[in-house]
Write a protein that holds these residues in place. Sequence first.
Motif, mmCIF file in Angstrom:
data_model
loop_
_atom_site.group_PDB
_atom_site.id
_atom_site.type_symbol
_atom_site.label_atom_id
_atom_site.label_comp_id
_atom_site.label_asym_id
_atom_site.label_seq_id
_atom_site.Cartn_x
_atom_site.Cartn_y
_atom_site.Cartn_z
ATOM 1 N N ASN A 54 -1.153 -0.961 8.228
ATOM 2 C CA ASN A 54 -2.511 -1.250 7.766
ATOM 3 C C ASN A 54 -3.543 -0.399 8.493
ATOM 4 O O ASN A 54 -4.549 0.009 7.903
ATOM 5 C CB ASN A 54 -2.826 -2.742 7.935
ATOM 6 C CG ASN A 54 -2.074 -3.594 6.926
ATOM 7 O OD1 ASN A 54 -1.746 -3.122 5.836
ATOM 8 N ND2 ASN A 54 -1.788 -4.829 7.281
ATOM 9 N N GLY A 58 -5.854 2.646 6.609
ATOM 10 C CA GLY A 58 -7.271 2.305 6.471
ATOM 11 C C GLY A 58 -7.530 0.866 6.078
ATOM 12 O O GLY A 58 -8.684 0.464 5.936
ATOM 13 N N PHE A 59 -6.474 0.056 5.871
ATOM 14 C CA PHE A 59 -6.694 -1.333 5.484
ATOM 15 C C PHE A 59 -7.249 -2.159 6.643
ATOM 16 O O PHE A 59 -7.899 -3.176 6.441
ATOM 17 C CB PHE A 59 -5.409 -1.958 4.940
ATOM 18 C CG PHE A 59 -5.154 -1.582 3.502
ATOM 19 C CD1 PHE A 59 -5.640 -2.375 2.476
ATOM 20 C CD2 PHE A 59 -4.461 -0.432 3.185
ATOM 21 C CE1 PHE A 59 -5.435 -2.024 1.145
ATOM 22 C CE2 PHE A 59 -4.252 -0.070 1.860
ATOM 23 C CZ PHE A 59 -4.739 -0.859 0.842
ATOM 24 N N LEU A 60 -6.939 -1.707 7.859
ATOM 25 C CA LEU A 60 -7.519 -2.339 9.049
ATOM 26 C C LEU A 60 -8.077 -1.234 9.927
ATOM 27 O O LEU A 60 -7.361 -0.259 10.200
ATOM 28 C CB LEU A 60 -6.432 -3.074 9.850
ATOM 29 C CG LEU A 60 -5.940 -4.434 9.407
ATOM 30 C CD1 LEU A 60 -4.776 -4.846 10.291
ATOM 31 C CD2 LEU A 60 -7.055 -5.456 9.505
ATOM 32 N N PRO A 61 -9.304 -1.350 10.378
ATOM 33 C CA PRO A 61 -9.786 -0.346 11.332
ATOM 34 C C PRO A 61 -9.127 -0.585 12.693
ATOM 35 O O PRO A 61 -8.935 -1.734 13.088
ATOM 36 C CB PRO A 61 -11.291 -0.609 11.392
ATOM 37 C CG PRO A 61 -11.482 -2.008 10.904
ATOM 38 C CD PRO A 61 -10.316 -2.346 10.029
ATOM 39 N N ALA A 78 -12.240 3.909 4.775
ATOM 40 C CA ALA A 78 -11.790 2.899 3.804
ATOM 41 C C ALA A 78 -10.489 3.342 3.131
ATOM 42 O O ALA A 78 -10.276 4.537 2.935
ATOM 43 C CB ALA A 78 -12.867 2.671 2.747
ATOM 44 N N PRO A 79 -9.622 2.377 2.781
ATOM 45 C CA PRO A 79 -8.295 2.740 2.268
ATOM 46 C C PRO A 79 -8.333 3.564 0.976
ATOM 47 O O PRO A 79 -7.482 4.423 0.780
ATOM 48 C CB PRO A 79 -7.626 1.381 2.028
ATOM 49 C CG PRO A 79 -8.711 0.366 2.057
ATOM 50 C CD PRO A 79 -9.796 0.924 2.927
#
Lengths: 269, 368
Positions: A54, A58-61, A78-79
């Motif tokens: 993730n 990019g799903f989680l910074p 961003a993802p």
Amino acid sequence: MGATATTEPLLIATGVGRAFRGLQALADYDLELRQGEILGIIGPNGAGKSTLFNVLTGFLPPSSGTIRFRGRDITGMAPNRVAQLGMARTFQNIRLFGSMSVLDNVKTAQQLRGKAGFWETMLNLPSFHNKERALTEQAMAHLVSLGMANFAAADAASLPYGFQRKLEIARALATEPAVLLLDEPAAGMNEGETAELTGFIRDIHQRFGLTVVVVEHDMSLIMPLSDRIQVLNYGRVIAEGTPADIRANPKVIEAYLGAEDAAAMEATA
Amino acid sequence: MLGAAGLVLLALFLAYADASFTSYRLQLVSLVAINAVVAIALTVTSGYTGVFSLGQIGFFGIGAYVGALLTIAPKWKAPRVLPGLPEWLAGFDTTSWPPQLALLLACLAAGVVAAAVAVVVGLPLMRLSGHYVAVATLGFLIIVNAVLINWASVTRGARGLNQIPSHTTTWVAFAWVIVAIYAALRLRSSPYGRAMLAQRENLLAARGIGISILPTRLLAFVFGAFFTGAAGALLAHQIGAVAPTLFSFTTTFTVVIMVVLGGLGSVSGAVVGAAIMTLAPEFLREVEGGFTIGAIQVGAHHGLAQIILAVGFILVMIFRPTGLFGDRELGVAFLSRRPPNFDAQGADESLTPIVDAGVDAVPEDTRN
């Protein structure tokens, strides 16, 4: 995609960490992903594998560290933008667009690389139809090449399980990625299906000139497939090397893999 | 083919209605069309995207007032009546225009203003999901109502505006229905419609293949606002007067019922839902006066119409939980739809679906 003759590795993670309210799910993670390799990532439940995926996509910074992809800093991006730059992923739990047809699942991914404009669409211009036809033909050819053409018109949710997994990979490939990240692709599959999937991944790896990262529990998939393996535990890389190195690493076997998996590794040796 | 046949049937019906319907009935026919436009708009805004908007009627109100203010004769919107109007608008005179041209301008202006408001409202709200977006859009409706009631120098407050010329005909109302159907179906079969459906089906997967959520939802929201605004102008020129009470929660829920009843996501369903919700109360009103079925005699009961209608919704939701049409469209494919056949593929019995209990922990946010 084209073979970019860059000296810089495709994906570079430096000191990447991610904490959830004090729980360090991932810490000091480093990676230099080389063009064309298949990297396996293994580790027990809760080792931070999904968090790693993730964060990379990019799903989680990340809470610390930097990530570079194709020479660009993508930390915190961003993802959808990461996907645009050429990184595609699948999910541990299959995430298809269930009520859409198989073809539309692929087209929706393919349209990232070109689609008709809004007014072309509304005014029903010939250029809309040309672009839409090109998209359909491309998506159909993609399905044919992956042996899924017969399912094109079916709703994605109605596919048999193994084909849903395959469709998720097909959809990811349709975004024309340079790197494909597979999150436990063999989850819920039996031995035969896993073997077939292994062949499938190897096949697309060659045909699409891909670089692949696979997170997996299943040793029978990861051992024969990977060029290199990282072992993750408690959010940290505890071992890294070729499958043979990992297999021989007593620390990995005894300290963490357990007897059962060790036996499985022996069996696939 | 089917579309052309439908258009001919519609034209025949409208010609017949013109010749033999009372003006009250003609008004009902127009109302079906106006409601259908709003329901189609909501089908795109909420049905395609899964973003449940309860603010749709706010755009209906904005459109009605914008359209009305454009075409009301200058003597009825002079500064002593509406001191807050800008000079150009107070003096804007369409009385000498052909009525249909004035109405077209009113509808387009109403649609554009509603769409512009939707951009401003949607930018923060379309980042939300689920219940949150429903409550937030309801907030927008409340704001519109408060403005309509309190901005008396432009809206005449609770009294509302009247002296709006009755330009709306059944023909022009249905012309808007056709344009709305066409536009909604174009959108659905385009990359934009696919993106809307995809992020509704699975938000994370949609982002993973490069779909940017905010612009995708905003397009649906603005698209819906445009047609709802235009329908508002049609309504104003149908009944000749507008007041804030027309654009209330009740209207909101009526439209939501139309769309859910027809099948959230189905344009055909929206039209059928609008027809049922507009006409059924009229037919049922006669029932309220009492009726006889065989030996059973039912006397006059007020509220019976609403109860029968409500029981009807409940039955539809129980027996067809996805609405009358689901998210399918009426057409040849709809009539001949068969389940896909996997036997030809030699589908393996052993490929059993296994529900994976694991979670990929990703917050369902929509950073863009």
